[in-house]
Write a protein that holds these residues in place. Sequence first.
Motif, PDB file in Angstrom:
ATOM      1  N   SER A  38       4.104  -0.389   4.805  1.00 60.44           N
ATOM      2  CA  SER A  38       4.029   1.025   4.407  1.00 60.44           C
ATOM      3  C   SER A  38       5.058   1.787   5.220  1.00 60.44           C
ATOM      4  CB  SER A  38       2.673   1.618   4.802  1.00 60.44           C
ATOM      5  OG  SER A  38       1.646   1.141   4.033  1.00 60.44           O
ATOM      6  N   ALA A  39       5.185   3.048   4.925  1.00 64.44           N
ATOM      7  CA  ALA A  39       6.003   3.926   5.762  1.00 64.44           C
ATOM      8  C   ALA A  39       5.245   4.195   7.063  1.00 64.44           C
ATOM      9  CB  ALA A  39       6.247   5.231   5.027  1.00 64.44           C
ATOM     10  N   THR A  44       5.408   9.508   4.805  1.00 56.67           N
ATOM     11  CA  THR A  44       5.244   9.741   3.359  1.00 56.67           C
ATOM     12  C   THR A  44       4.798  11.182   3.098  1.00 56.67           C
ATOM     13  OG1 THR A  44       4.712   7.417   3.034  1.00 56.67           O
ATOM     14  CG2 THR A  44       4.176   8.889   1.224  1.00 56.67           C
ATOM     15  N   GLU A 121       9.371   3.758   3.280  1.00 58.57           N
ATOM     16  CA  GLU A 121       9.234   2.300   3.362  1.00 58.57           C
ATOM     17  C   GLU A 121      10.582   1.633   3.658  1.00 58.57           C
ATOM     18  OE1 GLU A 121       7.188   4.095   1.647  1.00 58.57           O
ATOM     19  OE2 GLU A 121       5.230   3.181   1.979  1.00 58.57           O
ATOM     20  N   PHE A 186       4.832  -0.273  -2.135  1.00 61.78           N
ATOM     21  CA  PHE A 186       4.800   1.049  -2.769  1.00 61.78           C
ATOM     22  C   PHE A 186       5.956   1.352  -3.726  1.00 61.78           C
ATOM     23  CE2 PHE A 186       5.529   5.789  -1.669  1.00 61.78           C
ATOM     24  CZ  PHE A 186       4.620   6.275  -2.589  1.00 61.78           C
ATOM     25  N   ARG A 200       0.303   6.771  -4.656  1.00 58.98           N
ATOM     26  CA  ARG A 200      -0.023   6.850  -3.232  1.00 58.98           C
ATOM     27  C   ARG A 200      -0.920   5.692  -2.809  1.00 58.98           C
ATOM     28  NH1 ARG A 200       0.903  11.282   0.040  1.00 58.98           N
ATOM     29  NH2 ARG A 200       0.748   9.669   1.615  1.00 58.98           N
ATOM     30  N   GLY A 201      -0.662   5.188  -1.637  1.00 63.25           N
ATOM     31  CA  GLY A 201      -1.461   4.066  -1.142  1.00 63.25           C
ATOM     32  C   GLY A 201      -1.085   2.749  -1.809  1.00 63.25           C
ATOM     33  N   GLY A 202       0.038   2.755  -2.539  1.00 62.81           N
ATOM     34  CA  GLY A 202       0.370   1.602  -3.384  1.00 62.81           C
ATOM     35  C   GLY A 202       0.828   0.357  -2.649  1.00 62.81           C
ATOM     36  N   SER A 203       1.006   0.418  -1.344  1.00 60.20           N
ATOM     37  CA  SER A 203       1.579  -0.784  -0.727  1.00 60.20           C
ATOM     38  C   SER A 203       0.583  -1.935  -0.610  1.00 60.20           C
ATOM     39  CB  SER A 203       2.248  -0.484   0.607  1.00 60.20           C
ATOM     40  OG  SER A 203       1.474   0.341   1.354  1.00 60.20           O
TER      41      SER A 203
HETATM   42  N1  ASP Z   1       3.491   5.138   2.086  1.00 64.21           N
HETATM   43  C1  ASP Z   1       2.754   5.263   0.864  1.00 64.21           C
HETATM   44  C2  ASP Z   1       1.646   6.276   1.026  1.00 64.21           C
HETATM   45  O1  ASP Z   1       1.421   6.789   2.098  1.00 64.21           O
HETATM   46  C3  ASP Z   1       2.230   3.956   0.384  1.00 64.21           C
HETATM   47  C4  ASP Z   1       1.194   3.299   1.275  1.00 64.21           C
HETATM   48  O2  ASP Z   1       1.113   3.565   2.461  1.00 64.21           O
HETATM   49  O3  ASP Z   1       0.449   2.470   0.767  1.00 64.21           O
HETATM   50  O4  ASP Z   1       0.995   6.579   0.062  1.00 64.21           O
END
Ligand code: ASP
Length: 458
Positions: A38-39, A44, A121, A186, A200-203
Amino acid sequence: MSYIVAKFGGTSLANFEAMSRCADVVLASKETRLVVVSASSGVTNLLVSLGRGSLNEAQCHEAVSKIRDIQNAIIAHLTLSDEQQQHIESLLSRITDISVAVSQSESSSLELADELLSFGEQLSSFLFTQVLVERGEKASWFDVRQVMRTSSDFSKAIVSLDDLKSSVVEKLLPILEKNVVVTQGFIGADEQNRTTTLGRGGSDYSAALLGEAVGCSQINIWTDVSGIFTTDPRITSQAYALEEISFNEAAEMAIYGAKVLHPSTLIPAMRQNIPVFVGSSREPDAGGTIVRNETESKPVYRAIALRRAQTLVTVTSMAMLHAPGFLARVFAILAKHNLSIDLVTTSEVSVALTLDDTGVNSGGKSQLSEALLNELKEICQVKIEQDLALVAIIGNAIDSSNGVGSRLFSALDDVNIRMICQGASSHNLCFLIDEDQATDVISRLHHSMFEQNTQGAA
Ligand code: ASP
Ligand code: MG
């Protein structure tokens, strides 16, 4: 060779110390060859604010300098070549250029926003590769956009699975045989090579997709908690990490509000029956939770989830008495207004329901527009109650085990339980209570189900 995919979340990569702990995790396991990141945390969100186009030029520069500070604090511990420094600089100046362009343009662009988001990322993967290299690992940076081909639905792009499999075989596996590969979660790219994001949260989802494509033996999701807990440990300190949980149960937990892996993340792992481990990169030795299709234990009570800010809508009509089609009309009105129903209970003349507020920040209230209420009121009386909380008991064979009701009611004998839904799934029993009782209710249930050495989860 069988690979383990390691995915590190934003808090695990927040700074150099955190990244070093992730490097320890990678170095400790020979099989861990594919790393998805992730970042770094915070980045992000800053990029999201830049992508909205609502910042003026000075605010853009301020946000970019915060991103720069996060990177510089990591770089200060690394020995980067001039070329590597320039690469980081060029990424940062792209962020500045795009965000200034976005802030000056009349309309916001999802395409530019996705490109901006991808830099989080790109930066973290680049720096984490270097952390591994400086620790003596043969690690290489890999641009996931070469293989993660997607639709052009910016901000929620759909991954093309066939392309992923074949390009992973062609482009990624040969490198994996020789090196540890660090790549981005992501993000992806569409047919025209424009950068996209998976939501969002896709990683976690990226990690599971890549794990599936390389045929890995396990996916390790490293975050800041050592596993999936019986309930939110901020609610009761008695909550403990589960040794194992099934995909179905974990999906129920996520749906009912637990901040665990998102259910869609699990789909690639579920289809290939790949176990997913969730642990903390802060305390890798503290263990964690294995999520898999079939668990060894199948306790009646595995976990308790809580979703706050629920709205209960009760519709009543005498016309409903023995009348066919009333429910269909109520549901059609809700569907027309794009509302998805969550829990439902019915009596002869009333229907009580809660609204699925996934993706809505402020609970159900804002979903109930005047127009919708007026339409409903044409066919029935409508009562709306707010400030409720939904409690979900998650486990196995809940619908066919004796004593579930009596345990629930005796633990909560002085609580007004507003609505109970049980029977549609063997994995959950849900009910509504006043929101201000939520903490107390969860603690008491947890005590009754998990602290007395009964049928609770191991
Ligand atoms: N960096 C992206 C986010 O904060 C993806 C992730 O962290 O999964 O949504
Ligand atoms: Mg994350």
